[in-house]
Design an enzyme around this catalytic site. Structure first.
Site, short mmCIF file in Angstrom:
data_model
loop_
_atom_site.label_atom_id
_atom_site.label_comp_id
_atom_site.label_asym_id
_atom_site.label_seq_id
_atom_site.Cartn_x
_atom_site.Cartn_y
_atom_site.Cartn_z
N THR A 1 -84.97 41.25 -78.27
CA THR A 1 -85.33 39.62 -78.61
C THR A 1 -86.46 38.78 -77.89
OG1 THR A 1 -84.41 37.04 -78.96
CG2 THR A 1 -82.83 39.28 -78.74
N ASP A 2 -86.52 37.27 -78.27
CA ASP A 2 -86.93 36.18 -76.86
C ASP A 2 -85.73 35.85 -76.79
OD1 ASP A 2 -86.10 35.11 -78.79
OD2 ASP A 2 -88.90 34.19 -79.56
N GLU A 3 -84.79 35.81 -77.37
CA GLU A 3 -83.75 35.45 -77.01
C GLU A 3 -82.67 35.62 -75.17
OE1 GLU A 3 -81.09 34.20 -80.22
OE2 GLU A 3 -82.66 34.78 -82.06
N TYR B 1 -74.21 37.21 -79.36
CA TYR B 1 -75.50 38.04 -79.66
C TYR B 1 -77.16 38.13 -78.26
CZ TYR B 1 -80.25 39.10 -81.68
OH TYR B 1 -81.58 39.56 -82.29
N LYS C 1 -77.69 41.67 -76.52
CA LYS C 1 -79.28 42.00 -76.77
C LYS C 1 -79.91 42.02 -75.03
CE LYS C 1 -81.40 42.81 -79.64
NZ LYS C 1 -81.58 44.13 -80.51
P1 NAD Z 1 -80.09 43.04 -90.26
O1 NAD Z 1 -79.00 42.83 -89.30
O2 NAD Z 1 -81.06 42.42 -91.58
O3 NAD Z 1 -80.33 44.96 -90.04
C1 NAD Z 1 -79.44 45.49 -88.95
C2 NAD Z 1 -79.36 47.11 -89.29
O4 NAD Z 1 -78.34 47.63 -88.49
C3 NAD Z 1 -78.17 46.79 -90.76
O5 NAD Z 1 -79.32 48.04 -91.53
C4 NAD Z 1 -77.61 47.29 -90.44
O6 NAD Z 1 -76.29 48.44 -91.85
C5 NAD Z 1 -77.73 48.45 -89.20
N1 NAD Z 1 -76.21 48.60 -88.51
C6 NAD Z 1 -75.50 47.81 -87.86
N2 NAD Z 1 -74.40 48.26 -86.69
C7 NAD Z 1 -74.36 49.80 -87.14
C8 NAD Z 1 -74.20 50.99 -86.21
N3 NAD Z 1 -73.26 51.11 -85.52
N4 NAD Z 1 -75.31 52.07 -86.34
C9 NAD Z 1 -75.98 52.26 -87.06
N5 NAD Z 1 -76.62 51.53 -88.47
C10 NAD Z 1 -75.94 49.76 -87.70
O7 NAD Z 1 -81.25 43.23 -88.21
P2 NAD Z 1 -82.85 42.60 -88.30
O8 NAD Z 1 -82.90 41.60 -88.79
O9 NAD Z 1 -83.51 43.76 -89.35
O10 NAD Z 1 -83.32 42.89 -86.87
C11 NAD Z 1 -83.53 43.91 -86.54
C12 NAD Z 1 -83.58 45.02 -84.82
O11 NAD Z 1 -84.54 43.52 -84.34
C13 NAD Z 1 -82.39 43.58 -83.74
O12 NAD Z 1 -82.40 44.62 -83.10
C14 NAD Z 1 -82.54 42.40 -83.55
O13 NAD Z 1 -81.83 42.03 -81.78
C15 NAD Z 1 -84.24 42.32 -83.46
N6 NAD Z 1 -84.83 41.24 -83.42
C16 NAD Z 1 -84.28 40.40 -84.77
C17 NAD Z 1 -84.82 39.36 -85.12
C18 NAD Z 1 -84.99 38.43 -86.24
O14 NAD Z 1 -85.49 37.89 -86.64
N7 NAD Z 1 -84.14 38.65 -87.17
C19 NAD Z 1 -85.90 38.79 -84.01
C20 NAD Z 1 -86.55 39.57 -82.20
C21 NAD Z 1 -85.82 41.11 -82.40
P1 TYD Z 2 -81.56 31.24 -87.21
O1 TYD Z 2 -82.38 32.29 -88.40
O2 TYD Z 2 -80.25 31.64 -86.80
O3 TYD Z 2 -82.24 32.12 -85.75
P2 TYD Z 2 -81.84 32.67 -84.24
O4 TYD Z 2 -80.14 31.58 -83.73
O5 TYD Z 2 -81.13 33.97 -83.90
O6 TYD Z 2 -82.99 31.81 -83.86
O7 TYD Z 2 -81.59 30.38 -86.56
C1 TYD Z 2 -83.29 29.92 -86.80
C2 TYD Z 2 -82.85 28.43 -86.32
O8 TYD Z 2 -82.30 27.08 -87.45
C3 TYD Z 2 -81.52 27.90 -84.91
O9 TYD Z 2 -81.89 26.69 -84.12
C4 TYD Z 2 -80.85 27.21 -86.16
C5 TYD Z 2 -81.04 26.97 -86.94
N1 TYD Z 2 -79.77 26.83 -88.35
C6 TYD Z 2 -79.62 25.69 -88.66
O10 TYD Z 2 -80.50 24.83 -88.59
N2 TYD Z 2 -79.00 25.91 -90.37
C7 TYD Z 2 -78.11 27.48 -90.28
O11 TYD Z 2 -78.37 27.31 -91.55
C8 TYD Z 2 -78.73 27.89 -90.00
C9 TYD Z 2 -79.07 29.76 -90.24
C10 TYD Z 2 -79.62 27.83 -88.67
#
Ligand code: NAD
Ligand code: TYD
Length: 338
Positions: A124-126, A149, A153
């Site tokens: 992630t970019d975070e 988190y 990562k």
């Molecule tokens: P999500 O929370 O929707 O899904 C996570 C999945 O991982 C679920 O299916 C869960 O059951 C599985 N999981 C969790 N712990 C596990 C374990 N110990 N063993 C096996 N499976 C397990 O997450 P997402 O939003 O789809 O993100 C997927 C990946 O992408 C993550 O690595 C996250 O850090 C990365 N990512 C997410 C975003 C975003 O905006 N959501 C952005 C950049 C990177």
């Molecule tokens: P989020 O979707 O949790 O992603 P991340 O924190 O990983 O970027 O949140 C996106 C942005 O929205 C972040 O600045 C936090 C804000 N946010 C709210 O203002 N209210 C909310 O209820 C949530 C979940 C997020």
């Protein structure tokens, strides 16, 4: 090519699995623990495909991971599995550290022992932390994680890199910006705001709502991961951004406009502790090396996403029942309205 996908029942993982199975040349073994975020309903369209197999398991379980890798001998591991939510990591960091760091370590160890030819670590970019405008992080930008988190990562990125440097495991790391799209668990900003707006519930905006995120449609992210899987160079990091930076308040207002709801639903609530003000990254390297680019305009992607939530109330109701209520109360119950 045979892929072992971890976390393939989650939001991005399931979009990736659906995309991979649509390609006739790919087989997928989906290895997922099915935490609150894992949902096999996301995979009904592939579940009977003979190029798809589901394995229920925890990436921290070394024996199971070893035995699946030994049995399947995948050409690549695409590692999505994670505890992926910042607010949950603040409330309860332990499972985040366990899965994101120890789980990644377990997978890397198995991949090293079984000499898996490619390991795509999805990050992630975070990990770059908050950047002052107009800075954009390239892949060389220092790690500056703020939340449990993002720290987990960043730690897993460094572990993945160490397995390339030390053991020559062919690792590639992707770092994407904020994803949105259908099937996202309604704890993240966009699906939470959509689900609440559709039910005329308050929309909780943290702090002043002027925090900036770069929004990437989930299918654009998955195409980027496929590009890295096929063309990325061993040991390299590739940023994947949506090229669309917006303050949260603009995003929330767009959700209200598309759902036809009033701005009076907005509630300014106590800010997230350690809240990163702005994420921004450059995806120039991925575009230059693979020809990838994001193709979904934010307004179009958001309208498609709202449409999906509108058409899938049963999915929303099921994922919001039970554990979600406890989480919602914990995260929002004690926040003052500003
Ligand atoms: P999500 O929370 O929707 O899904 C996570 C999945 O991982 C679920 O299916 C869960 O059951 C599985 N999981 C969790 N712990 C596990 C374990 N110990 N063993 C096996 N499976 C397990 O997450 P997402 O939003 O789809 O993100 C997927 C990946 O992408 C993550 O690595 C996250 O850090 C990365 N990512 C997410 C975003 C975003 O905006 N959501 C952005 C950049 C990177
Ligand atoms: P989020 O979707 O949790 O992603 P991340 O924190 O990983 O970027 O949140 C996106 C942005 O929205 C972040 O600045 C936090 C804000 N946010 C709210 O203002 N209210 C909310 O209820 C949530 C979940 C997020």
């Amino acid at each position: 090519m045979k892929l072992l996908v971890t976390g393939g029942a989650g939001f991005i993982g399931s979009a990736f699995v659906r995309m991979a199975i649509a390609r006739k040349d790919l087989r997928v073994i989906n290895f997922d623990k099915l935490t609150y975020a894992g949902n096999l309903e996301n995979l009904t369209e592939v579940q009977d495909n003979d190029r798809y197999r589901f394995v229920h398991g925890d990436i921290c379980d070394q024996r199971l991971v070893d035995s699946i890798l030994a049995e399947e001998k995948p050409d690549a591991i695409v590692h999505f599995a994670a505890e992926s939510h910042v607010d949950r990591s603040i409330l309860s960091p332990e499972p985040v550290i366990q899965t994101n760091i120890h789980g990644t370590f377990t997978l890397l160890e198995s991949a090293r022992r079984l000499a898996t030819p490619r390991f795509v670590h999805v990050s992630t970019d975070e990990v770059y932390g908050s950047l002052e405008a107009p800075l954009e992080a390239t892949e060389a930008y220092p790690l500056n994680a703020s939340s449990p988190y993002s720290a987990s990562k960043a730690a897993s990125d460094l572990l993945a890199r160490s397995y390339f440097v030390t053991y020559k495991l062919p690792v590639v790391i992707t770092r994407a910006s904020n994803n949105y799209g259908p099937h996202q668990f309604p704890e993240k900003l966009i699906p939470l705001m959509i689900a609440n707006a559709l039910e005329d519930r308050p929309l909780p905006v943290y702090g002043d709502g002027m925090q900036v995120r770069d929004w990437l449609f989930v299918d654009d992210h998955c195409r980027g991961i496929l590009a890295v899987l096929e063309k990325g160079r061993d040991g390299e990091i590739y940023n994947i951004g949506g090229n669309r930076s917006l303050p949260n308040l603009d995003v929330v207002r767009k959700v209200l406009a598309i759902t036809g709801k009033a701005e009076s639903l907005i509630r300014y609530v106590t800010d997230r502790p350690g809240h990163d003000r702005r994420y921004a990254l450059s995806s120039e390297k991925l575009m230059r090396e693979t020809g990838w680019q994001p193709v979904t305009h934010f307004e179009e992607g958001l309208a498609r996403t709202v449409e999906w939530y509108r058409n899938n109330p049963a999915w929303v109701a099921r994922v919001r029942s039970g554990e979600y209520r406890t989480y919602y109360e914990k995260n929002y119950g004690n926040r003052d309205t500003q």
